[in-house]
Design an enzyme around this catalytic site. Structure first.
Site, PDB file in Angstrom:
ATOM      1  N   GLY A  46       0.319   9.987 -48.834  1.00  0.00           N
ATOM      2  CA  GLY A  46       0.373   9.684 -50.266  1.00  0.00           C
ATOM      3  C   GLY A  46       0.144  10.906 -51.134  1.00  0.00           C
ATOM      4  O   GLY A  46       0.842  11.131 -52.125  1.00  0.00           O
ATOM      5  N   CYS A  47      -0.809  11.735 -50.745  1.00  0.00           N
ATOM      6  CA  CYS A  47      -1.116  12.936 -51.519  1.00  0.00           C
ATOM      7  C   CYS A  47       0.035  13.934 -51.456  1.00  0.00           C
ATOM      8  O   CYS A  47       0.317  14.633 -52.434  1.00  0.00           O
ATOM      9  CB  CYS A  47      -2.414  13.566 -51.026  1.00  0.00           C
ATOM     10  SG  CYS A  47      -3.848  12.494 -51.271  1.00  0.00           S
TER      11      CYS A  47
END
Length: 156
Positions: A46-47
């Protein structure tokens, strides 16, 4: 966890970036408004998606007088690795003791797969050149974070 809100003064900070250089909010605000985005951990799915989207839309943000900086509790060395592997083009700041995350109210209890732990909540703050928080972004998916920010900037 009491997250800062629009209209409040943003805490001024100076942190080390991925090149072990000191980056201060006050200096950044001399030229642009600043999108300070907090993310949990470099090189996680996600990051990575969120950072890649900001990388790919950096020029659009610049046209809207905005520069992005990412803050996580990762050490400088890991941030450098993140920058190199994903060809990132903006400052990633190390907040290992999570003091800045605490000051913005984004460090707190999280739940993942039935476990509870303290960590960074994925929240972004648009800070005006006057040092005040103009907007808080806390409802988005990592893949469309950049678009939520750009849409807000274009409409205000």
């Amino acid at each position: 966890m009491k997250t800062l809100t629009a209209g409040e003064q943003a805490p001024l900070f100076s942190l080390q970036n991925q090149n072990d250089e000191t980056v201060s909010l006050a200096t950044l605000l001399e030229q642009n408004q600043v999108l300070v985005y907090f993310y949990p951990k470099a090189l996680t799915p996600g990051c990575t998606v969120q950072a890649e989207q900001l990388r790919d839309h950096k020029s659009e943000l610049a046209q809207l007088n905005t520069v992005a900086v990412g803050i996580s509790p990762d050490p400088v060395k890991k941030l450098k690795n993140f920058e190199n592997k994903k060809d990132l083009n903006f400052d990633l700041l190390s907040d290992e003791d999570h003091a800045i995350a605490d000051a913005f109210g984004v460090w707190g209890l999280k739940k993942f797969m039935g476990k509870e732990y303290d960590g960074i909540h994925r929240i972004s703050f648009l800070i005006g050149q006057d040092g005040k928080i103009k907007h808080v972004f806390n409802k988005f998916k990592t893949k469309d974070h950049h678009q939520v920010v750009i849409d807000y900037l274009q409409s205000n």
